[in-house]
Design an enzyme around this catalytic site. Structure first.
Site, mmCIF file in Angstrom:
data_model
loop_
_atom_site.group_PDB
_atom_site.id
_atom_site.type_symbol
_atom_site.label_atom_id
_atom_site.label_comp_id
_atom_site.label_asym_id
_atom_site.label_seq_id
_atom_site.Cartn_x
_atom_site.Cartn_y
_atom_site.Cartn_z
ATOM 1 N N GLU A 55 0.327 -1.146 0.410
ATOM 2 C CA GLU A 55 0.171 0.036 -0.038
ATOM 3 C C GLU A 55 0.943 1.378 0.020
ATOM 4 O O GLU A 55 0.345 2.133 1.102
ATOM 5 C CB GLU A 55 -0.891 -0.457 1.099
ATOM 6 C CG GLU A 55 -1.966 -1.653 1.733
ATOM 7 C CD GLU A 55 -3.088 -0.721 2.570
ATOM 8 O OE1 GLU A 55 -4.291 -1.399 2.135
ATOM 9 O OE2 GLU A 55 -2.589 -0.977 3.521
ATOM 10 N N LEU A 56 2.026 1.447 -0.951
ATOM 11 C CA LEU A 56 2.329 2.667 -0.599
ATOM 12 C C LEU A 56 1.391 3.539 -1.745
ATOM 13 O O LEU A 56 1.502 3.165 -2.496
ATOM 14 C CB LEU A 56 4.219 1.878 -1.421
ATOM 15 C CG LEU A 56 4.422 3.233 -1.642
ATOM 16 C CD1 LEU A 56 5.582 3.656 -0.133
ATOM 17 C CD2 LEU A 56 5.777 2.564 -2.445
#
Lengths: 565, 558
Positions: free
Chosen positions: B334-335
């Protein structure tokens, strides 16, 4: 009648950044300041009543003890050490005085808690000044004093043994919007020892719930000892250890009553009664018949033979025996989910119907009439599930209270028949929904009432929705139920708490928050403050040994609003 | 080939109460009653047995004495009473290693590199009362066999018995990585909660504890040389795992046949570093959080910065030294790119170095993985590092597939090894409603609730080619703890986490080659839940007791 403080003063609470979050349910009128107040080392509660009843004194002793043992600390970013200075210089309260208003009768708390549902007095005023060392709690009844004590206990934070608050002085004038604020507890699908029930009652009293609606038996097991019909529990309980003896029932009822909670027992009938067949097989049609789905809403199938005279007598004995021994003015005969094919394929029932030349619906009407007659004879207001009235059009007595459960939208149909009702809608209040299918061989099935009912969903319930003004008086309140197919002592606390507190506040405050604003919803701003208060309640429950779930990461708890959508 | 008599009986609908979970790869049972002699003992026929093997034997002996689980049938086994009273008595179980095996501690065997562990065992319980035997190639195999042996017995009025002697088991797992992941950052869990969970894991032969120890919300891990991170980032000074706690947990796990894979999730999910190192974190607690992160609070390491890169590599090195396992994860899920797009510092660094964000990420990841490799660790990452980013990763990287079970094929196409952790099958937190505030009508993002039945249907080899099947190391069920804490840890995890324990022990099918069958499994899983409850784990009931005592009667179609 207690004078309520004008609503605008309440804004003081809503705008405060800290301090006054602790109360649940929120009082109907509340003013707060911004001064620190602490309890003196010698703090004591004095009961200023001539000949006070013992159960009130016991309640005072419990409050006194908890004010010492509670370790709940203020949930604040940076920790409570920032309160040290304020606590050091705080105004000291040396005593809390409990007094009844001048004309109030002195009655046992238990007696007040079990009076007719509309005649109870739960109002109280609580004054916690910063110019004198006495706090004062006044009410019209010992039950009102008990509700005030619950509020008083919620005001305090702990710092190294000192109990303090930061929002003195406080003035509270409080009373519930609805007298019926309940929890429905199924002890048949899986069994709960008495200790689990007592712990639940204690937690219920913290949030001023007034009714334990005890769904004690069902098709799966019959844990209730009935001395006139001994084989009900001897054969129908899961085991000899999984039985509520008559003595257990009396203990539970007394324990609840002394905590401001009335117990309504539900003997669900004529459906949901397979467990009776183990001791009294002659009274049950389609017992354990397969496929169960044809004959019941869940396994095992089995219903009372309502057209049989012997079975009617049996039911009258059962209801008479149980209701005559129960304290309180209300008993439920249930009545949900009766299955017509079960009776249609039952030779005995068909023979009985043919002999008397009546339809099954007429037999049902007559059966309910007999059962309600027994309840009336024993001084009980009868409760019944909404499908008896809405699906089967059964004749019920005028004073019957209808439990609306299938969906919230059913309430107006019940009200239009001019019957009193309590809200228990599966689309808002069922605590068991969302945990997946429990039936076997249904690999991808979900729970029938998906999704999970969040505290937010339950909290958004409007008890007066779709009712006309003249119908509103028919609403006695409501209750959140736990059905125990997937619950037992191992997960009772986490599945019930703190969500059950949502219902407690809905029916204490009524259709809106005390200032008239909606409790939750797209156009409200109250959600952040409500969640902060509910977090506090959750941590207080855990502090007292109730395994309430975390509603959010602690990061969010310490930063109200930062985890809002 | 041995016949799978018990399985055939189960599938034939005959109620057989054999409570073994996971089901052995080869199992023969009979129909004779056998009970334990009052002086029943477990004899360890191993020269210089390691202390953790002796301790495992003591624990087993104790469980067998104290479980007191009555058979889950109507009457709770009372109908067996005459057979049990006449039954031969089993005086002992003898444990021995196969000739030529070297003796190592269970822990040393359990933390070996994945793929090199020996968990197989052979268990024979004769019906005559002659000594039962358990043999294996390793102490770890003996532990697995002891666990099976414990599950054979029921209690009836003080007698510990089976009605299915003789019993013969030859067993070995299909996959070495059979895991459970616990997030201890959203809410904190005490060491005692983790140990209790490790115990329960070992009872269903789970081999891997994936410890998601830190995240944006809190940093409870004390790291020598980096103490300021937990000092500022833990929820409180008491909500920390000291190096001693870590050693205690790792040892406790190892003795129970469980390897600990720690995860330091980077470069996203790192808001908490801003408490101690504000310069290292972009968009820390930026609002609205939804623009900058998948959940509050926002904040990600400024990985383009050489200082941050070196700091991170140093921190990972120290963490690697705390954990003896050969595998360690750097997370990587989830960058959020918007966080960096709006971060002047990151933009300035990129401009300075002439890199784009992906190039900088690649450099950062190589430094992170390099730190692990220097410490002898196989690196693990979440799937986005492989599927969504264009970064160079070490060939031996293990990839955890979480977003969707469908993503496994894409990871395999890149020839990386796979651990299945798909949210659509294995997320234990799904279905409990929205936890974000002021959102009254919302449900959990990964609704619905993942039932044990759903998890149990997972096929580890779905959509993979024959050539790719060797890339699958196994899988795990996971608990993210936004809505969990010690108060509900047991009920939300157990017995559901046992589903994947059996999936990855047995593989894509049951031992006989037939598909796994939830209808057959349910009575055994009831046994697991009830036995756990007897041992102090607050496992939920899967059904009313009425159903648990009547296998099949509460099936949807019965």
């Amino acid at each position: 009648m207690v004078a309520l403080i004008p609503f605008p003063l309440l804004l003081g609470l809503v705008l405060l950044s800290h301090g006054a979050r602790a109360l649940w349910p929120i009082p109907r009128s509340l003013t707060t300041g911004s001064s620190a107040v602490k309890l003196s080392k010698t703090f004591a509660i004095h009961v200023d009543i001539a000949h006070p009843p013992q159960d009130l004194l016991d309640a005072v002793a419990r409050s006194t003890s908890r004010l010492q043992t509670d370790k709940f600390q203020r949930l604040v970013l940076g920790g409570v050490s920032q309160d040290i200075t304020a606590v050091h210089t705080a105004h000291e309260i040396k005593s809390l005085i409990l007094a009844l208003t001048a004309s109030a009768p002195v009655r046992n708390l238990s007696e007040e808690a079990t009076m007719a549902i509309n005649s109870r007095s739960e109002s109280y005023t609580l004054s916690l000044p910063t110019h004198q060392a006495q706090a004062i709690l006044t009410a019209n009844s010992t039950l009102g004093l008990f509700r005030g004590l619950a509020t008083f206990e919620q005001l305090w934070y702990d710092l190294d043994g000192t109990k303090y608050l930061l929002n003195g002085p406080l003035e509270i004038a409080d009373e519930p919007a609805f007298p019926y604020r309940g929890f429905s507890f199924d002890t048949s699908r899986n069994f709960y020892p008495v200790s689990d029930i007592l712990r639940t009652i204690d937690a219920m009293s913290m949030v001023k719930l007034s009714i334990l609606y005890w769904h004690i038996i069902d098709s799966q097991s019959f844990p209730l000892e009935v001395s006139e019909l001994p084989y009900l529990s001897v054969k129908g309980a899961y085991s000899t250890n999984e039985v509520y003896s008559e003595q257990d029932v009396q203990q539970i009822v007394a324990y609840a009553n002394a905590r401001g909670i009335d117990v309504i027992m539900e003997l669900d009938s004529p459906g949901h009664t397979t467990a009776i067949s183990y001791g009294y097989p002659q009274h049950i049609a389609c017992a354990n018949k397969s496929p169960w789905a044809t004959y019941a809403s869940e396994p095992p199938a089995g219903q009372l033979r309502i057209a049989s005279n012997a079975t009617i007598q049996f039911a009258k004995t059962l209801f008479g025996s149980v209701s005559s021994k129960l304290h309180g003015t209300m008993t439920s005969s249930g009545g949900d989910e009766v299955n017509l094919p079960c009776w249609a394929e039952d030779k005995e029932t068909q023979a009985d119907l043919a002999r008397t030349n009546i339809t099954i619906e007429q037999a049902l009407d007559s059966f309910i009439g007999e059962v309600q007659g027994v309840l009336k004879k024993n001084g009980k207001v009868p409760f019944i599930k909404s499908d008896m009235v809405l699906t089967h059009n059964v004749t019920v007595t005028n004073d019957t209270v209808v439990v609306v459960w299938q969906k919230s939208a059913d309430a107006p149909a019940v009200a239009s028949r001019n019957l009193r009702l309590i809200h228990q809608p599966s689309d808002y209040f069922y605590l068991d929904c969302g945990a997946g299918e429990w039936l076997g061989a249904d690999i991808l099935g979900n729970s029938w009432c998906d999704p999970f009912k969040t505290w937010q969903r339950a909290y958004s319930f409007d008890p007066l929705a779709n009712l006309t003004e003249p119908q509103q008086h028919l609403v006695l309140g409501g209750q959140m139920p736990i059905w125990s197919e997937q619950t037992d002592p191992e997960n009772l606390d986490p599945i019930v708490w703190p969500r059950l507190a949502s219902g407690a506040e809905v029916f204490w405050t009524g259709a809106t928050l005390p200032d008239g604003s909606p409790r939750l919803g797209p156009n409200t701003t109250s959600g952040t403050q409500v969640l902060a208060r509910l977090h506090e309640l959750r941590f207080r429950l855990v502090d007292r040994g109730v395994r309430a779930i975390a509603l959010q990461p602690k990061w969010c708890v310490l930063r109200p609003g930062d985890c809002d959508l | 080939m041995r016949q799978h008599i018990a399985l055939i009986a189960l599938l034939g609908g005959i109620p057989v109460a054999l409570g073994i979970w996971p089901i052995p790869r080869s199992l023969e049972t009979g129909t004779s009653a056998l009970k334990l002699a009052p002086d029943f003992t477990i004899e360890l026929n191993v020269h210089n047995p390691p202390a953790d093997l002796s301790a495992a034997v003591s624990r087993s002996a104790n469980y067998i004495k104290t479980d007191k689980l009555e058979q889950l049938v109507v009457g709770r086994g009372a109908s067996n009473s005459s057979a049990v009273s006449r039954a031969p008595q089993l005086k002992s179980l003898t444990l021995s290693l196969e000739p030529g095996s070297t003796v190592h501690s269970i822990m040393d065997e359990a933390i070996k590199e994945i793929g090199t562990r020996s968990e197989e065992y052979k268990l024979d319980v004769p019906a005559s009362g002659e000594s039962a035997t358990l043999t294996a190639n390793s102490t770890l195999g003996l532990l697995r066999g002891l666990t099976t042996f414990e599950q054979l017995w029921y209690d009836l009025s003080g007698d510990t018995y089976t009605i299915q002697a003789p019993i013969s088991v030859i067993d070995t797992p299909a996959y070495p990585f059979r895991g459970f992941m616990l997030d201890t950052a959203r809410n904190f869990f005490n060491v005692s909660d983790i140990k209790r969970t490790l115990d329960a894991m070992s009872w269903v032969k789970i081999s891997q504890f994936h410890w998601h120890v830190v995240d944006s919300q809190s940093f409870p891990l004390q790291i020598p040389g980096f103490m300021e991170v937990s000092q500022k980032g833990a929820y409180s000074s008491s909500m920390v795992y000291t190096p001693e706690d870590v050693q205690d947990i790792v040892q406790y796990a190892g003795e129970r046949g469980i390897d600990v894979m720690v995860e330091i999730d980077i470069p996203g999910h790192t808001s908490v570093f801003s408490e101690s190192h504000p310069d290292f974190v972009a968009c820390a607690e930026a609002s609205p959080w939804a623009t900058f992160a998948s959940e509050p609070p926002a904040g990600q390491l400024r990985f383009a910065s050489a200082t941050v890169k070196n700091f991170t590599a140093g921190l990972l090195t120290e963490v690697a030294k705390m954990f003896p396992s050969s595998i360690m994860s750097t997370g990587g899920d989830e960058l959020n790119t918007e966080c960096y797009a709006q971060d002047p510092e990151t933009q300035a660094t990129l401009k300075e170095t002439g890199q784009d964000l992906q190039q900088a990420l690649s450099v950062f990841m190589q430094a992170a993985q390099g730190a692990l490799q220097t410490q002898g660790k196989t690196p693990a990452v979440w799937e986005e590092m492989v599927l969504d980013n264009n970064v160079t990763l070490s060939n031996d990287t293990v990839v955890l597939v979480w977003i969707s079970s469908m993503d496994a094929a894409a990871v395999a196409a890149k020839n990386f090894r796979i651990v299945h952790a798909p949210s659509d099958y294995f997320y234990l937190d799904c279905g409990a409603g929205e936890w974000v505030g002021d959102d009254p009508e919302a449900n959990s993002w990964c609704d619905p609730f993942k039932t044990w039945q759903k998890s149990y249907t997972f096929d580890p080899l779905a959509n993979l080619t024959e050539a790719q099947t060797s890339l699958v190391l196994g899988g795990e069920q996971l608990l993210w703890t936004e809505q969990s804490s010690p108060a509900n840890l047991d009920p939300i995890v157990w017995p559901r986490a046992a589903s994947s324990a059996e999936v990855f022990w047995t593989g894509a099918t049951l031992p006989g080659g037939e598909p796994r069958n939830g209808t057959e499994a349910l009575p055994r899983l009831h046994d697991v839940a009830f036995r756990m409850a007897q041992r102090g784990i607050r496992a939920i009931p899967l059904q009313p007791l009425w159903c648990a005592l009547r296998p099949g009667k509460c099936n949807v179609d019965s």
